[in-house]
Design a protein around this motif. Structure first.
Motif, PDB file in Angstrom:
ATOM      1  N   LEU A 142       0.850  -1.184   0.000  1.00  0.00           N
ATOM      2  CA  LEU A 142       0.000   0.000   0.000  1.00  0.00           C
ATOM      3  C   LEU A 142       0.890   1.240   0.000  1.00  0.00           C
ATOM      4  CD1 LEU A 142      -2.531  -1.196   2.725  1.00  0.00           C
ATOM      5  CD2 LEU A 142      -2.759  -1.412   0.237  1.00  0.00           C
ATOM      6  N   LEU A 143       0.366   2.343  -0.522  1.00  0.00           N
ATOM      7  CA  LEU A 143       1.140   3.574  -0.661  1.00  0.00           C
ATOM      8  C   LEU A 143       0.307   4.771  -0.238  1.00  0.00           C
ATOM      9  CD1 LEU A 143       3.645   5.157  -1.845  1.00  0.00           C
ATOM     10  CD2 LEU A 143       2.393   5.179  -4.022  1.00  0.00           C
ATOM     11  N   ASP A 144       0.920   5.640   0.569  1.00  0.00           N
ATOM     12  CA  ASP A 144       0.335   6.933   0.933  1.00  0.00           C
ATOM     13  C   ASP A 144       1.184   8.005   0.263  1.00  0.00           C
ATOM     14  OD1 ASP A 144      -0.569   9.281   2.103  1.00  0.00           O
ATOM     15  OD2 ASP A 144      -0.004   8.723   4.159  1.00  0.00           O
ATOM     16  N   VAL A 145       0.583   8.736  -0.675  1.00  0.00           N
ATOM     17  CA  VAL A 145       1.297   9.779  -1.416  1.00  0.00           C
ATOM     18  C   VAL A 145       1.042  11.128  -0.759  1.00  0.00           C
ATOM     19  CG1 VAL A 145       1.512  10.975  -3.628  1.00  0.00           C
ATOM     20  CG2 VAL A 145       1.162   8.493  -3.583  1.00  0.00           C
ATOM     21  N   GLY A 146       2.123  11.773  -0.303  1.00  0.00           N
ATOM     22  CA  GLY A 146       1.997  13.024   0.430  1.00  0.00           C
ATOM     23  C   GLY A 146       1.574  12.749   1.859  1.00  0.00           C
TER      24      GLY A 146
ATOM     25  N   GLY B 220       2.521  13.545   4.900  1.00  0.00           N
ATOM     26  CA  GLY B 220       2.507  14.444   6.049  1.00  0.00           C
ATOM     27  C   GLY B 220       3.061  13.740   7.274  1.00  0.00           C
ATOM     28  N   TYR B 221       2.400  13.925   8.415  1.00  0.00           N
ATOM     29  CA  TYR B 221       2.884  13.256   9.637  1.00  0.00           C
ATOM     30  C   TYR B 221       2.314  11.851   9.806  1.00  0.00           C
ATOM     31  CZ  TYR B 221      -1.401  15.590  11.298  1.00  0.00           C
ATOM     32  OH  TYR B 221      -2.687  16.069  11.423  1.00  0.00           O
ATOM     33  N   GLY B 222       1.564  11.370   8.779  1.00  0.00           N
ATOM     34  CA  GLY B 222       1.245   9.955   8.725  1.00  0.00           C
ATOM     35  C   GLY B 222      -0.157   9.485   9.034  1.00  0.00           C
ATOM     36  N   PRO B 223      -1.175  10.343   9.088  1.00  0.00           N
ATOM     37  CA  PRO B 223      -2.497   9.829   9.464  1.00  0.00           C
ATOM     38  C   PRO B 223      -3.045   8.763   8.528  1.00  0.00           C
ATOM     39  CG  PRO B 223      -2.644  12.115   8.699  1.00  0.00           C
ATOM     40  CD  PRO B 223      -1.196  11.802   8.879  1.00  0.00           C
ATOM     41  N   ILE B 224      -2.855   8.922   7.223  1.00  0.00           N
ATOM     42  CA  ILE B 224      -3.376   7.925   6.281  1.00  0.00           C
ATOM     43  C   ILE B 224      -2.532   6.657   6.342  1.00  0.00           C
ATOM     44  CG2 ILE B 224      -3.783   7.409   3.851  1.00  0.00           C
ATOM     45  CD1 ILE B 224      -4.396  10.404   3.437  1.00  0.00           C
ATOM     46  N   ALA B 225      -1.222   6.803   6.250  1.00  0.00           N
ATOM     47  CA  ALA B 225      -0.340   5.633   6.253  1.00  0.00           C
ATOM     48  C   ALA B 225      -0.518   4.799   7.514  1.00  0.00           C
ATOM     49  CB  ALA B 225       1.120   6.082   6.127  1.00  0.00           C
ATOM     50  N   LEU B 226      -0.607   5.457   8.674  1.00  0.00           N
ATOM     51  CA  LEU B 226      -0.704   4.709   9.928  1.00  0.00           C
ATOM     52  C   LEU B 226      -2.071   4.065  10.095  1.00  0.00           C
ATOM     53  CD1 LEU B 226       1.954   6.256  10.400  1.00  0.00           C
ATOM     54  CD2 LEU B 226       1.319   6.400  12.804  1.00  0.00           C
ATOM     55  N   THR B 227      -3.098   4.688   9.536  1.00  0.00           N
ATOM     56  CA  THR B 227      -4.434   4.084   9.617  1.00  0.00           C
ATOM     57  C   THR B 227      -4.498   2.813   8.774  1.00  0.00           C
ATOM     58  OG1 THR B 227      -5.511   6.210  10.065  1.00  0.00           O
ATOM     59  CG2 THR B 227      -6.895   4.439   9.214  1.00  0.00           C
ATOM     60  N   VAL B 228      -4.034   2.888   7.519  1.00  0.00           N
ATOM     61  CA  VAL B 228      -4.096   1.682   6.684  1.00  0.00           C
ATOM     62  C   VAL B 228      -3.124   0.623   7.204  1.00  0.00           C
ATOM     63  CG1 VAL B 228      -4.966   2.908   4.656  1.00  0.00           C
ATOM     64  CG2 VAL B 228      -2.499   2.604   4.927  1.00  0.00           C
TER      65      VAL B 228
ATOM     66  N   PRO C  69       3.075  -4.363   3.759  1.00  0.00           N
ATOM     67  CA  PRO C  69       3.977  -3.209   3.774  1.00  0.00           C
ATOM     68  C   PRO C  69       3.246  -1.944   3.324  1.00  0.00           C
ATOM     69  CG  PRO C  69       4.438  -4.602   1.878  1.00  0.00           C
ATOM     70  CD  PRO C  69       3.417  -5.331   2.705  1.00  0.00           C
ATOM     71  N   VAL C  70       3.457  -0.877   4.061  1.00  0.00           N
ATOM     72  CA  VAL C  70       2.864   0.413   3.735  1.00  0.00           C
ATOM     73  C   VAL C  70       3.998   1.407   3.511  1.00  0.00           C
ATOM     74  CG1 VAL C  70       1.404   2.310   4.522  1.00  0.00           C
ATOM     75  CG2 VAL C  70       0.789  -0.058   5.081  1.00  0.00           C
ATOM     76  N   TRP C  71       4.034   1.996   2.331  1.00  0.00           N
ATOM     77  CA  TRP C  71       5.025   3.005   1.987  1.00  0.00           C
ATOM     78  C   TRP C  71       4.389   4.379   2.120  1.00  0.00           C
ATOM     79  CZ3 TRP C  71      10.110   1.893   0.385  1.00  0.00           C
ATOM     80  CH2 TRP C  71      10.391   0.537   0.265  1.00  0.00           C
ATOM     81  N   ALA C  72       5.088   5.283   2.783  1.00  0.00           N
ATOM     82  CA  ALA C  72       4.605   6.653   2.992  1.00  0.00           C
ATOM     83  C   ALA C  72       5.630   7.602   2.389  1.00  0.00           C
ATOM     84  CB  ALA C  72       4.420   6.920   4.478  1.00  0.00           C
ATOM     85  N   VAL C  73       5.244   8.358   1.369  1.00  0.00           N
ATOM     86  CA  VAL C  73       6.208   9.224   0.686  1.00  0.00           C
ATOM     87  C   VAL C  73       5.815  10.688   0.829  1.00  0.00           C
ATOM     88  CG1 VAL C  73       6.853   7.422  -0.959  1.00  0.00           C
ATOM     89  CG2 VAL C  73       5.042   9.035  -1.566  1.00  0.00           C
TER      90      VAL C  73
ATOM     91  N   VAL D  58       5.486   0.153   8.314  1.00  0.00           N
ATOM     92  CA  VAL D  58       5.479   1.451   7.633  1.00  0.00           C
ATOM     93  C   VAL D  58       6.906   1.858   7.274  1.00  0.00           C
ATOM     94  CG1 VAL D  58       4.927   3.912   7.831  1.00  0.00           C
ATOM     95  CG2 VAL D  58       3.389   2.201   8.821  1.00  0.00           C
ATOM     96  N   THR D  59       7.117   2.218   6.012  1.00  0.00           N
ATOM     97  CA  THR D  59       8.379   2.785   5.554  1.00  0.00           C
ATOM     98  C   THR D  59       8.105   4.191   5.046  1.00  0.00           C
ATOM     99  OG1 THR D  59       9.236   0.621   4.878  1.00  0.00           O
ATOM    100  CG2 THR D  59      10.314   2.563   3.947  1.00  0.00           C
TER     101      THR D  59
END
Length: 201
Positions: A62-66, A68-76, A84-88, A110-111
Motif C-alpha cells: 500500500l502507498l500513501d502519497v503526500g 505528512g505526519y502519517g495519518p493515512i499511512a498509519l491508519t491503513v 507493507p505500507v510506503w509513505a512518501v 510502515v516505511t
C-alpha cells in the motif's frame, strides 16, 4: 509568504504538537509540528477519505502519497498489519514525524521515505492520497502520473479532493484525458473521494 507544507526543508521554527485520530476502530495520537500539512488537527478531507475508502480488492503493498505526519499511512497500516505500507513525502520534517509516529504506534510495516527511495519495480495494490492541490495543477498532474501507473492490475487508488478545489475537473482529467476509470465513491463535508482503477489495456 513563508514555506508551503510541500517544501522539502521547512525553514519555519519547530513547534511540536499532537493530534488525535479516530477512524473506524483505529485510535491514534500523532505527533505534529509546524511546517507540515494540517499540524493542529487531522484535516477534514483526510478524515472523509479514511472513513470512505475501503481496502483494495487485491492484496499487496500500500502507498500513501503526500503522507505528512502519517495519518493515512498509519491508519491503513493499522488495518493491515501484515502488509507493507510506503509513505512518501518531499517534506523531511513530515517524514521524520511519520517514522516517529509509526514507532510509537508499534507499526513496523510502515516505511516513510522520499519518493525517489521507493523501489522502481514495486507495484501497489492500493494508493491513498489527500494530494497537495495547492501545489498547482501541473505539479498535481505530474504527481498522479508518477504513481497511478504503478497500480497492480486489479489495484485501486483513493483520492480525496475538495469540491471547490476542482474535484470534478480532476475526475474528468483522470478518466477522459488520461484513461483511468474513475468513480466518485462519496461526496461529504465539501469533499469528494475518487476511486481510480488502472488504465485499461
Amino acid at each position: 509568504m513563508g514555506d508551503h507544507y510541500f517544501t522539502a526543508a521547512p525553514s519555519v521554527a519547530s513547534r511540536p504538537g499532537s493530534v488525535r485520530l479516530h477512524s473506524q476502530g483505529v485510535d491514534l495520537t500523532l505527533a505534529t509540528d509546524s511546517g507540515v500539512f494540517s499540524q493542529s488537527r487531522v484535516d477534514r478531507g483526510t478524515t472523509v477519505l479514511l472513513d470512505a475508502a475501503p481496502m483494495p480488492p487485491v492484496r499487496g503493498p500500500l502507498l500513501d502519497v503526500g503522507c505528512g505526519y502519517g495519518p493515512i499511512a498509519l491508519t491503513v497500516a493499522s488495518r493491515r498489519r501484515r502488509l507493507p505500507v510506503w509513505a512518501v513525502d518531499l517534506n523531511e520534517r513530515a517524514l521524520g514525524l511519520t517514522r516517529a509516529n509509526a514507532q510509537t504506534a508499534g507499526l513496523g510495516n510502515v516505511t516513510a521515505c522520499h519518493p525517489d527511495e521507493v523501489p522502481g519495480e514495486l507495484a501497489f495494490a492500493g494508493i491513498y492520497s489527500n494530494p497537495p492541490i495547492r501545489s498547482g495543477k501541473p505539479a498535481l498532474h505530474a504527481l498522479l502520473l508518477r504513481w497511478l501507473p504503478r497500480l497492480m492490475p486489479d489495484g485501486r487508488a483513493y483520492l480525496v479532493v475538495a469540491k471547490n478545489l476542482g474535484s470534478d475537473s480532476l475526475h474528468r482529467w483522470l478518466e477522459t484525458e488520461q484513461g483511468f476509470p474513475t468513480t466518485r465513491l462519496t461526496s461529504e463535508k465539501g469533499f469528494r473521494v475518487l476511486e481510480v482503477a488502472p488504465r485499461e489495456s
